[in-house]
Scaffold this motif. Structure first.
Motif, mmCIF file in Angstrom:
data_model
loop_
_atom_site.group_PDB
_atom_site.id
_atom_site.type_symbol
_atom_site.label_atom_id
_atom_site.label_comp_id
_atom_site.label_asym_id
_atom_site.label_seq_id
_atom_site.Cartn_x
_atom_site.Cartn_y
_atom_site.Cartn_z
ATOM 1 N N SER A 1 0.780 -1.339 0.092
ATOM 2 C CA SER A 1 -0.200 -0.083 0.025
ATOM 3 C C SER A 1 0.725 1.150 0.086
ATOM 4 O O SER A 1 0.284 2.442 -0.105
ATOM 5 C CB SER A 1 -1.045 0.123 1.134
ATOM 6 O OG SER A 1 -0.128 0.043 2.484
ATOM 7 N N GLY A 2 2.014 1.175 0.198
ATOM 8 C CA GLY A 2 2.975 2.291 0.180
ATOM 9 C C GLY A 2 3.498 3.060 -1.066
ATOM 10 O O GLY A 2 3.140 2.269 -2.389
ATOM 11 N N ASP A 3 4.308 3.847 -1.114
ATOM 12 C CA ASP A 3 4.921 4.512 -2.254
ATOM 13 C C ASP A 3 6.271 3.943 -2.420
ATOM 14 O O ASP A 3 7.079 4.435 -1.588
ATOM 15 C CB ASP A 3 4.653 6.061 -1.896
ATOM 16 C CG ASP A 3 5.585 6.943 -3.045
ATOM 17 O OD1 ASP A 3 6.057 6.448 -3.773
ATOM 18 O OD2 ASP A 3 5.256 8.061 -2.922
ATOM 19 N N GLY B 1 9.788 5.221 -0.661
ATOM 20 C CA GLY B 1 10.597 4.024 0.159
ATOM 21 C C GLY B 1 12.101 3.860 -0.391
ATOM 22 O O GLY B 1 12.957 3.735 0.284
ATOM 23 N N GLU B 2 12.389 4.315 -1.804
ATOM 24 C CA GLU B 2 13.636 4.249 -2.180
ATOM 25 C C GLU B 2 14.302 5.241 -1.377
ATOM 26 O O GLU B 2 15.521 4.948 -0.823
ATOM 27 C CB GLU B 2 13.600 4.330 -3.702
ATOM 28 C CG GLU B 2 15.131 4.301 -3.987
ATOM 29 C CD GLU B 2 15.405 4.580 -5.533
ATOM 30 O OE1 GLU B 2 16.388 4.234 -6.294
ATOM 31 O OE2 GLU B 2 14.321 5.132 -6.343
ATOM 32 N N THR B 3 13.915 6.304 -1.276
ATOM 33 C CA THR B 3 14.504 7.589 -0.697
ATOM 34 C C THR B 3 14.700 7.425 0.696
ATOM 35 O O THR B 3 15.685 7.235 1.299
ATOM 36 C CB THR B 3 13.688 8.883 -0.701
ATOM 37 O OG1 THR B 3 13.646 9.238 -2.280
ATOM 38 C CG2 THR B 3 14.561 9.956 0.017
ATOM 39 N N LEU B 4 13.746 6.698 1.416
ATOM 40 C CA LEU B 4 13.786 6.289 2.819
ATOM 41 C C LEU B 4 15.010 5.344 3.061
ATOM 42 O O LEU B 4 15.593 5.142 4.196
ATOM 43 C CB LEU B 4 12.416 5.823 3.361
ATOM 44 C CG LEU B 4 11.331 6.947 3.431
ATOM 45 C CD1 LEU B 4 10.066 6.480 3.728
ATOM 46 C CD2 LEU B 4 11.765 7.963 4.670
ATOM 47 N N THR C 1 5.938 1.556 5.583
ATOM 48 C CA THR C 1 5.177 0.964 4.704
ATOM 49 C C THR C 1 5.777 1.141 3.396
ATOM 50 O O THR C 1 5.595 0.430 2.190
ATOM 51 C CB THR C 1 3.738 1.450 4.796
ATOM 52 O OG1 THR C 1 3.291 1.218 6.026
ATOM 53 C CG2 THR C 1 2.714 0.993 3.742
ATOM 54 N N ASP C 2 6.240 2.528 2.938
ATOM 55 C CA ASP C 2 7.009 2.993 1.805
ATOM 56 C C ASP C 2 8.103 2.235 1.712
ATOM 57 O O ASP C 2 8.485 1.787 0.597
ATOM 58 C CB ASP C 2 7.247 4.278 1.678
ATOM 59 C CG ASP C 2 6.232 5.175 1.999
ATOM 60 O OD1 ASP C 2 4.993 4.914 1.546
ATOM 61 O OD2 ASP C 2 6.022 6.537 2.375
ATOM 62 N N ILE C 3 8.829 1.780 2.592
ATOM 63 C CA ILE C 3 10.248 0.858 2.583
ATOM 64 C C ILE C 3 9.663 -0.188 2.000
ATOM 65 O O ILE C 3 10.591 -0.889 1.014
ATOM 66 C CB ILE C 3 11.139 0.822 3.718
ATOM 67 C CG1 ILE C 3 11.609 2.245 4.198
ATOM 68 C CG2 ILE C 3 12.312 -0.092 3.566
ATOM 69 C CD1 ILE C 3 12.273 2.469 5.220
ATOM 70 N N TYR C 4 8.759 -0.961 2.523
ATOM 71 C CA TYR C 4 8.093 -1.984 2.095
ATOM 72 C C TYR C 4 7.748 -2.127 0.644
ATOM 73 O O TYR C 4 8.251 -3.155 -0.283
ATOM 74 C CB TYR C 4 7.150 -2.714 2.872
ATOM 75 C CG TYR C 4 6.731 -4.001 2.605
ATOM 76 C CD1 TYR C 4 7.286 -5.250 2.851
ATOM 77 C CD2 TYR C 4 5.631 -3.964 1.656
ATOM 78 C CE1 TYR C 4 6.802 -6.507 2.506
ATOM 79 C CE2 TYR C 4 5.057 -5.455 1.175
ATOM 80 C CZ TYR C 4 5.560 -6.322 1.674
ATOM 81 O OH TYR C 4 5.384 -7.830 1.222
ATOM 82 N N PHE D 1 9.058 -0.202 -1.666
ATOM 83 C CA PHE D 1 10.191 -0.291 -2.380
ATOM 84 C C PHE D 1 10.890 -1.646 -2.754
ATOM 85 O O PHE D 1 11.163 -2.171 -3.616
ATOM 86 C CB PHE D 1 11.029 0.667 -1.843
ATOM 87 C CG PHE D 1 12.651 0.888 -2.508
ATOM 88 C CD1 PHE D 1 12.878 1.148 -3.622
ATOM 89 C CD2 PHE D 1 13.662 0.140 -1.738
ATOM 90 C CE1 PHE D 1 14.343 0.875 -4.339
ATOM 91 C CE2 PHE D 1 14.971 0.212 -2.307
ATOM 92 C CZ PHE D 1 15.015 0.772 -3.598
ATOM 93 N N LEU D 2 10.873 -2.404 -1.750
ATOM 94 C CA LEU D 2 11.651 -3.810 -1.475
ATOM 95 C C LEU D 2 10.739 -4.521 -2.216
ATOM 96 O O LEU D 2 11.214 -5.442 -3.244
ATOM 97 C CB LEU D 2 11.896 -4.237 -0.103
ATOM 98 C CG LEU D 2 12.833 -3.604 0.504
ATOM 99 C CD1 LEU D 2 12.780 -3.942 2.192
ATOM 100 C CD2 LEU D 2 14.177 -3.562 0.024
ATOM 101 N N TYR D 3 9.322 -4.527 -2.395
ATOM 102 C CA TYR D 3 8.511 -5.229 -3.097
ATOM 103 C C TYR D 3 8.587 -4.980 -4.384
ATOM 104 O O TYR D 3 8.561 -6.065 -5.196
ATOM 105 C CB TYR D 3 7.252 -5.160 -2.467
ATOM 106 C CG TYR D 3 6.005 -5.971 -3.177
ATOM 107 C CD1 TYR D 3 5.362 -6.970 -2.638
ATOM 108 C CD2 TYR D 3 5.358 -5.695 -4.599
ATOM 109 C CE1 TYR D 3 4.443 -7.847 -3.068
ATOM 110 C CE2 TYR D 3 4.406 -6.527 -5.024
ATOM 111 C CZ TYR D 3 3.822 -7.367 -4.126
ATOM 112 O OH TYR D 3 3.003 -8.117 -5.000
ATOM 113 N N ALA D 4 8.846 -3.800 -4.798
ATOM 114 C CA ALA D 4 9.044 -3.508 -6.207
ATOM 115 C C ALA D 4 10.084 -4.052 -6.949
ATOM 116 O O ALA D 4 10.104 -4.398 -8.157
ATOM 117 C CB ALA D 4 8.931 -1.652 -6.462
ATOM 118 N N LEU D 5 11.380 -4.167 -6.160
ATOM 119 C CA LEU D 5 12.436 -4.674 -6.770
ATOM 120 C C LEU D 5 12.429 -6.239 -6.926
ATOM 121 O O LEU D 5 13.046 -6.691 -7.972
ATOM 122 C CB LEU D 5 13.638 -4.475 -5.750
ATOM 123 C CG LEU D 5 14.040 -2.974 -5.501
ATOM 124 C CD1 LEU D 5 15.095 -3.011 -4.430
ATOM 125 C CD2 LEU D 5 14.592 -2.480 -6.712
#
Length: 159
Positions: free
Chosen positions: A31-33, A37-40, A140-143, A145-149
């Motif tokens: 649900s995050g951005d 998340g990449e920046t964080l 949530t945003d960090i997750y 980002f990792l999910y997107a990778l």
């Protein structure tokens, strides 16, 4: 009759792998951005973690070794990164077979020791991860980002 027994045995052995793949396939998209998340991640996580794909390419972070490689964490069995020495408490959680999903990840990174104590129902449980992500939205945003990778896929197995 022997063919029937062999087929039945093969099917019984395949059920756990199918169930594991079904769990990964049924994971809800984050649900995050991912961009935030990449920046964080680059601000909060790179001191201890790296995201290195199966080919050895670093997708995020540095050559950090304090924490496990986070490539493919979404849908992976908790505490199962090959070659990483987890603490006793996280190793105990890994025996449950639970997977990292958004809820588990976000709760864990906000209070690693608290999450372990609650999950294991053990007031003495400790985490090797001392850092805490302060805000739920950031976790949530960090997750995301990792999910997107590396999103979980049907054919992935826990590492």
């Amino acid at each position: 009759m022997n063919k029937f027994i062999a087929t039945a045995a093969a099917l019984m052995l395949a059920v756990p792998a199918f169930a594991e793949n079904q769990e990964a396939a049924e994971m809800v998209a984050p649900s995050g951005d991912a961009e935030a998340g990449e920046t964080l991640f680059n601000r909060q996580c790179i001191a201890c973690h790296v995201v290195r794909d199966d080919a050895g390419e670093v997708l995020a972070g540095r050559n950090a070794r304090n924490g496990p490689n986070l490539y493919g964490i979404a849908g992976r069995a908790i505490g199962s990164q090959a070659g990483f020495r987890y603490g006793k408490s996280l190793s105990a959680v890994s025996e449950t077979g639970n997977l990292w999903d958004e809820e588990e990840f976000v709760t864990y990174v906000q209070d690693p020791t608290g999450w372990l104590r609650e999950t294991l129902d053990d007031s003495k449980a400790r985490s090797k991860m001392a850092f805490k992500v302060r805000k739920q939205e950031e976790a949530t945003d960090i997750y995301a980002f990792l999910y997107a990778l590396k999103p979980p896929a049907m054919d992935d197995k826990a590492e």
